[in-house]
Design an enzyme around this catalytic site. Structure first.
Site, short mmCIF file in Angstrom:
data_model
loop_
_atom_site.label_atom_id
_atom_site.label_comp_id
_atom_site.label_asym_id
_atom_site.label_seq_id
_atom_site.Cartn_x
_atom_site.Cartn_y
_atom_site.Cartn_z
N LYS A 100 0.85 -1.20 0.00
CA LYS A 100 0.00 0.00 0.00
C LYS A 100 0.89 1.25 0.00
O LYS A 100 1.75 1.40 0.86
CB LYS A 100 -0.92 0.01 1.23
CG LYS A 100 -1.71 1.32 1.40
CD LYS A 100 -2.73 1.27 2.53
CE LYS A 100 -3.34 2.63 2.80
NZ LYS A 100 -4.32 2.64 3.91
N ASP A 113 -2.57 10.10 4.11
CA ASP A 113 -3.98 9.74 4.22
C ASP A 113 -4.71 10.72 5.14
O ASP A 113 -4.67 10.60 6.36
CB ASP A 113 -4.11 8.31 4.75
CG ASP A 113 -5.57 7.85 4.85
OD1 ASP A 113 -6.43 8.53 4.27
OD2 ASP A 113 -5.80 6.81 5.49
N LYS A 121 -10.20 12.62 8.63
CA LYS A 121 -9.73 12.15 9.93
C LYS A 121 -9.64 13.33 10.89
O LYS A 121 -9.27 14.43 10.47
CB LYS A 121 -8.33 11.54 9.79
CG LYS A 121 -8.27 10.19 9.13
CD LYS A 121 -6.84 9.67 9.13
CE LYS A 121 -6.70 8.37 8.35
NZ LYS A 121 -7.41 7.25 8.97
N ASP A 139 1.52 5.97 5.80
CA ASP A 139 0.55 5.11 5.13
C ASP A 139 1.09 4.49 3.83
O ASP A 139 0.36 3.84 3.10
CB ASP A 139 -0.75 5.89 4.87
CG ASP A 139 -1.99 5.02 5.00
OD1 ASP A 139 -1.89 3.91 5.54
OD2 ASP A 139 -3.06 5.46 4.54
N ASP A 194 -12.25 7.27 3.69
CA ASP A 194 -11.07 6.94 4.49
C ASP A 194 -10.70 5.46 4.36
O ASP A 194 -9.64 5.04 4.81
CB ASP A 194 -11.32 7.32 5.96
CG ASP A 194 -10.02 7.41 6.76
OD1 ASP A 194 -8.95 7.39 6.12
OD2 ASP A 194 -10.10 7.49 7.99
N GLU A 219 -9.57 3.99 1.90
CA GLU A 219 -8.99 4.18 0.56
C GLU A 219 -7.96 3.11 0.20
O GLU A 219 -7.76 2.81 -0.98
CB GLU A 219 -8.35 5.57 0.47
CG GLU A 219 -6.91 5.71 0.98
CD GLU A 219 -6.75 5.41 2.47
OE1 GLU A 219 -7.76 5.50 3.20
OE2 GLU A 219 -5.63 5.10 2.90
N ARG A 232 -7.86 -0.14 0.56
CA ARG A 232 -8.40 -1.33 -0.11
C ARG A 232 -8.74 -1.04 -1.57
O ARG A 232 -8.71 -1.93 -2.41
CB ARG A 232 -9.62 -1.84 0.67
CG ARG A 232 -10.75 -0.86 0.72
CD ARG A 232 -11.77 -1.20 1.80
NE ARG A 232 -11.26 -0.94 3.16
CZ ARG A 232 -11.94 -1.21 4.27
NH1 ARG A 232 -13.14 -1.76 4.20
NH2 ARG A 232 -11.41 -0.94 5.46
N1 BES Z 1 -4.40 4.25 6.86
C1 BES Z 1 -5.57 3.97 7.62
C2 BES Z 1 -5.35 2.88 8.66
C3 BES Z 1 -4.38 3.16 9.76
C4 BES Z 1 -4.81 3.61 10.98
C5 BES Z 1 -3.03 2.92 9.60
C6 BES Z 1 -3.91 3.82 12.01
C7 BES Z 1 -2.12 3.14 10.62
C8 BES Z 1 -2.57 3.59 11.84
C9 BES Z 1 -6.70 3.51 6.69
O1 BES Z 1 -6.69 4.04 5.43
C10 BES Z 1 -7.98 3.91 7.34
O2 BES Z 1 -8.22 5.08 7.44
N2 BES Z 1 -8.77 2.94 7.75
C11 BES Z 1 -10.01 3.20 8.36
C12 BES Z 1 -11.01 2.22 7.79
C13 BES Z 1 -12.42 2.55 8.13
C14 BES Z 1 -12.84 3.83 7.49
C15 BES Z 1 -13.30 1.41 7.67
C16 BES Z 1 -9.86 3.01 9.87
O3 BES Z 1 -9.11 2.12 10.28
O4 BES Z 1 -10.44 3.77 10.60
ZN ZN Z 2 -4.89 4.70 4.71
MN MN Z 3 -7.76 5.92 5.37
#
Ligand code: BES
Ligand code: ZN
Ligand code: MN
Length: 511
Positions: free
Chosen positions: A280, A285, A292, A303, A362, A364, A366
């Protein structure tokens, strides 16, 4: 990016009591007083070593350190005893921590040379022990200091020569022992350099490590391994021709153009199989319109840790050689907010034709990975796909900050992967790809939506990716927790860790 001060590693044939070095170092598993080397040094120092150990309540715990001057009683100027914990628990991460702590101490006291008495754990483990010790040496002296301007932070590390004493009787190693030692040193330093390179890429701000910068880095690595590694970089126009609707949507809100990176390593002989490592590569992000909160966004330059891992690992794989054809693939872009950004409610068409309704911008990662996996599956037609992604906060909730979540339906492959991770000491744990949770990804207007609810968030992300891997043997590794750390250990300073690099290299190069 920071270069690490070069340290030469050699095999010493002197006995500990004869070594002419600034620091003579040995390990202690718990109570050291019964250890033969400890006793002989203690004796030569007139009991000073055991005295200091007692007064400082040294118990030989991992990371504990005992340091004293020898006042000319032996050729070594200083003796350092490093705690190594329990002998049976002396696993790879602990070995790395011991030499990492030792190297840091040597630099602190301004020592230029160290002689390290390798703990006797049997001939079978010796080469691996040397490799891990060397890894610790380079991982422990890593520092991301390029934005520090004080004179103190510009000071070069003093340590230049690291000698290993593996035979306390002081015999010269024979030819095959020397060869094994050299190979272990090369392997350890090559792996550590790749990990440190990934750390640099992760620690650099998103303003520096843009998608284009990651592509340039991949090209620089390919240039260093001319004839072994080739690289293709696709711009948004090319990606659009390939139909990567999900990947492009995530990147379209940023002024930094997206880049799709594809590196290929080919062995000299006919490859035994084709393996794809997908990372990834979201260089920042923000969450997009599902923005966020500031605190959650603060660290989101990390990220792209998956991309950093697969790109950096290629460097080491080419140096060490693999019998496999190895592909590193990273769909790199920035998830920002703007008049061009993708929105909630948008319906995207992925490279394989699946339509996806966006209910959270968010989620993104996947989307970018889905198209990268389709590209890998259809263009490379590999035997195996592995993906590495800082994908979900839910995975960190489930397993804590040090453990990666591993998801796969391919038993043989995932078992092989888990045992590889076991050898490198990177902590990974399996989560089930429970298909019943797919219900959460149902959309009323498209083939699926990109987000489920809070419960089982790491798994629904895995299930989303599975749609694109189809029947190709595939393992998903969620590294959201271990990709960076806020609590250091000697071999791992705060910040990007370079997690997964070691296991990727091990998988690709030890057959
Ligand atoms: N990059 C984040 C996940 C992440 C969180 C990585 C903390 C490292 C530390 C990812 O893109 C994300 O925002 N995931 C969301 C998914 C949700 C919207 C279903 C999350 O984990 O909140
Ligand atoms: Zn992310
Ligand atoms: Mn995200």
């Amino acid at each position: 990016m920071d270069a690490i001060g070069l340290i030469t590693v050699s095999q010493l044939s002197t006995s500990p009591l004869q070594a002419q070095v600034d620091v003579l170092a040995l390990t202690a598993f718990g109570d050291a007083s019964k250890d033969g080397v400890f006793k002989s040094i203690d004796q030569a120092l007139g009991g000073a070593l055991s005295e200091v150990a007692k007064s400082e309540s040294f118990e030989g715990k991992t990371g504990q350190l005992l340091s004293l001057h020898t006042h000319g009683k032996i050729p070594a100027k200083r003796v350092v005893v490093v705690g190594a914990g329990v002998r049976n628990d002396f696993t790879n991460p602990h070995v790395r921590d011991v030499t990492a702590a030792l190297a840091q101490h040597a630099n602190k006291v301004g020592a230029t040379s160290v002689a390290f008495v390798l703990p006797a754990l049997g001939a079978a483990r010796e080469a691996l022990l040397v490799q891990m010790a060397v890894e610790g040496l380079f991982l422990g002296t890593y520092k991301f200091g390029r934005y520090m301007t004080s004179d103190d932070s510009k000071k070069l590390p003093s340590l230049k020569a690291f000698g290993v004493i593996s035979d306390i009787k002081g015999k010269k190693p024979n030819a095959s022992q020397s060869k094994a030692f050299q190979a272990a040193v090369e392997r350890g330093s090559t792996i550590a350099m790749a990990i440190n390179h990934a750390r640099d890429l992760i620690n650099e701000p998103a303003a520096v490590v843009t998608p284009a910068a990651l592509a340039a880095d991949a090209q620089a690595i390919a240039k260093r391994h001319k004839g072994k590694i080739t690289v293709t970089v696709l711009d948004p126009k090319k990606c659009s021709e390939l139909g990567m609707g999900m990947f492009l949507a995530v990147g379209q809100g940023s002024d930094q153009e997206a880049r799709f990176i594809h590196m290929t390593y080919k062995p000299a002989k006919k490859a035994k199989k084709k393996v794809c490592f997908v990372g990834k590569g979201v260089t920042f992000d923000s969450g997009g319109y599902s923005l966020k909160p500031s605190q959650a966004m603060e660290d989101m330059k990390i990220d792209m840790s998956g991309a950093a891992a697969v790109i950096s690992a290629m460097d080491a794989i080419a140096t060490l050689g693999s019998e496999y054809e190895i592909h590193a693939i990273a769909a790199c872009c920035e998830n920002l907010v703007s008049g061009r950004a993708y929105k909630l409610g948008d319906v995207l068409t992925s490279m394989d034709g699946t339509t996806v309704e966006i209910n959270n911008t968010d989620a993104e990662g996947r989307l970018t990975l889905g198209d990268a996996i389709t590209y890998a599956r259809s263009k490379v037609q590999p035997d195996e796909i592995f993906d590495f992604a800082t994908l979900t906060g839910a995975c960190v909730i489930a397993l804590g900050p040090y453990t990666a979540g591993v998801m796969s339906d391919h038993e043989g492959l995932v078992r092989n992967w888990m045992s590889t991770a076991d050898r490198t000491g990177e902590d990974m744990w399996r989560l089930p790809l429970l298909s019943r949770l797919r219900e959460q990804l149902k959309s009323p207007i498209a083939d699926m939506r990109n987000t489920g609810d809070r419960n089982g968030g790491a798994i629904t992300a895995g299930l989303f990716l599975k749609t694109f891997a189809k029947d190709t043997p595939w393992v998903h590794v969620d590294i959201a927790g271990p990709a960076s750390t806020s609590s250091s250990r000697p071999s791992q300073p705060k910040g990007g860790t370079g997690f997964a690099v070691a296991t990727i290299i091990e998988y690709a190069t030890r057959h």
